[in-house]
Write an enzyme that holds these catalytic residues in place. Structure first.
Site, PDB file in Angstrom:
ATOM      1  CG  HIS A  52      -0.008   0.203   2.487  1.00  0.00           C
ATOM      2  ND1 HIS A  52       0.644  -0.853   3.103  1.00  0.00           N
ATOM      3  CD2 HIS A  52       0.387   1.323   3.143  1.00  0.00           C
ATOM      4  CE1 HIS A  52       1.378  -0.383   4.093  1.00  0.00           C
ATOM      5  NE2 HIS A  52       1.248   0.930   4.141  1.00  0.00           N
ATOM      6  CG  HIS A 134       7.541   5.269   0.954  1.00  0.00           C
ATOM      7  ND1 HIS A 134       7.200   6.250   1.868  1.00  0.00           N
ATOM      8  CD2 HIS A 134       7.674   4.121   1.685  1.00  0.00           C
ATOM      9  CE1 HIS A 134       7.138   5.729   3.075  1.00  0.00           C
ATOM     10  NE2 HIS A 134       7.416   4.424   3.007  1.00  0.00           N
TER      11      HIS A 134
HETATM   12  P1  2AM Z   1       6.758   2.085   5.865  1.00  0.00           P
HETATM   13  O1  2AM Z   1       6.078   1.172   4.895  1.00  0.00           O
HETATM   14  O2  2AM Z   1       7.680   3.038   5.197  1.00  0.00           O
HETATM   15  O3  2AM Z   1       7.359   1.378   7.033  1.00  0.00           O
HETATM   16  C1  2AM Z   1       1.771   1.030   8.403  1.00  0.00           C
HETATM   17  O4  2AM Z   1       2.693   0.797   9.403  1.00  0.00           O
HETATM   18  C2  2AM Z   1       2.271   2.055   7.428  1.00  0.00           C
HETATM   19  O5  2AM Z   1       2.538   3.275   8.108  1.00  0.00           O
HETATM   20  C3  2AM Z   1       3.539   1.694   6.696  1.00  0.00           C
HETATM   21  O6  2AM Z   1       3.379   2.080   5.359  1.00  0.00           O
HETATM   22  C4  2AM Z   1       4.620   2.495   7.358  1.00  0.00           C
HETATM   23  O7  2AM Z   1       5.573   3.003   6.467  1.00  0.00           O
HETATM   24  C5  2AM Z   1       3.869   3.663   7.910  1.00  0.00           C
HETATM   25  N1  2AM Z   1       4.401   4.068   9.184  1.00  0.00           N
HETATM   26  C6  2AM Z   1       4.627   3.287  10.256  1.00  0.00           C
HETATM   27  N2  2AM Z   1       5.080   4.006  11.282  1.00  0.00           N
HETATM   28  C7  2AM Z   1       5.143   5.284  10.851  1.00  0.00           C
HETATM   29  C8  2AM Z   1       5.516   6.521  11.434  1.00  0.00           C
HETATM   30  N3  2AM Z   1       5.919   6.600  12.702  1.00  0.00           N
HETATM   31  N4  2AM Z   1       5.459   7.626  10.671  1.00  0.00           N
HETATM   32  C9  2AM Z   1       5.062   7.574   9.405  1.00  0.00           C
HETATM   33  N5  2AM Z   1       4.668   6.440   8.784  1.00  0.00           N
HETATM   34  C10 2AM Z   1       4.717   5.321   9.499  1.00  0.00           C
END
Ligand code: 2AM
Length: 183
Positions: A52, A134
């Site tokens: 996603h 991303h």
């Molecule tokens: P990532 O894929 O780059 O790890 C669910 O966890 C989603 O939220 C993931 O897409 C993750 O990004 C993002 N995510 C998790 N923790 C986060 C944070 N503290 N700040 C921003 N995005 C976050």
């Protein structure tokens, strides 16, 4: 025992995020691409059903806040868009390999900004980091010498979702809770 006493069970907070979710065909192509990146870079592919693009990470919130988010999300008017996923990249600190639109349409940042405002209105702390759209393809990537050749993927986006993140024994599981159409 006093029958007047009400035993209210506290509902545990749920870890949520707003996202856009690819359909099955695009998820399959992204999963294939993740496999090609893994051959060059190692790491662990994101499960296909978990792929996603996060619009706004929320974190753990109580039921009342979740309700506020759901009601506010239904009032959002934002444009449909098309993303050209043409850029593969790697962030060494979270050790994540990703794909992204090199030139995202303004509508994507506008949607993210509307969700940011909505979150703040529901009492969630403002996000201090800039929105960096991303799609995580792999985690635990150590280094990337080269990325594979690939054809850009076009993603027509006509809805956004609220998703739940749960950490289970077998790994993380994301579940789409609600969907809202873009106009
Ligand atoms: P990532 O894929 O780059 O790890 C669910 O966890 C989603 O939220 C993931 O897409 C993750 O990004 C993002 N995510 C998790 N923790 C986060 C944070 N503290 N700040 C921003 N995005 C976050």
């Amino acid at each position: 025992m006093n029958s007047e006493i009400k035993h209210t069970k506290k509902v545990p907070a749920r870890r949520l995020f707003f996202a856009i979710w690819p359909d099955a065909a695009l998820s399959r192509r992204l999963d294939e691409l993740a496999g090609a990146v893994k051959k060059q870079a190692g790491g662990r592919v994101q499960k296909r059903e978990n792929i996603h693009l996060t619009l706004r990470f929320i974190g753990a919130v109580d039921a009342e806040t979740e309700q506020c988010l759901v009601e506010a999300a239904a009032t959002i008017r934002a444009e449909k868009m098309q993303l050209n996923l043409d850029t593969l990249g790697f962030w060494p600190r979270p050790r994540v390999a990703w794909i992204a639109p090199g030139q995202p349409p303004a509508a994507l940042a506008e949607l993210a900004a509307k969700l940011e405002a909505l979150c703040v209105a529901c009492g969630i702390e403002a996000e201090s980091r800039a929105f960096a759209p991303h799609i995580t393809l792999l985690r635990k990537v150590r280094a990337v010498q080269r990325m594979p050749e690939f054809s850009p993927l076009i993603w027509p986006v006509d809805e956004f979702v609220l998703a739940l993140s749960e950490t289970l024994q077998e790994g993380v599981r994301y579940t789409v809770l609600q969907r809202w159409s873009l106009v």
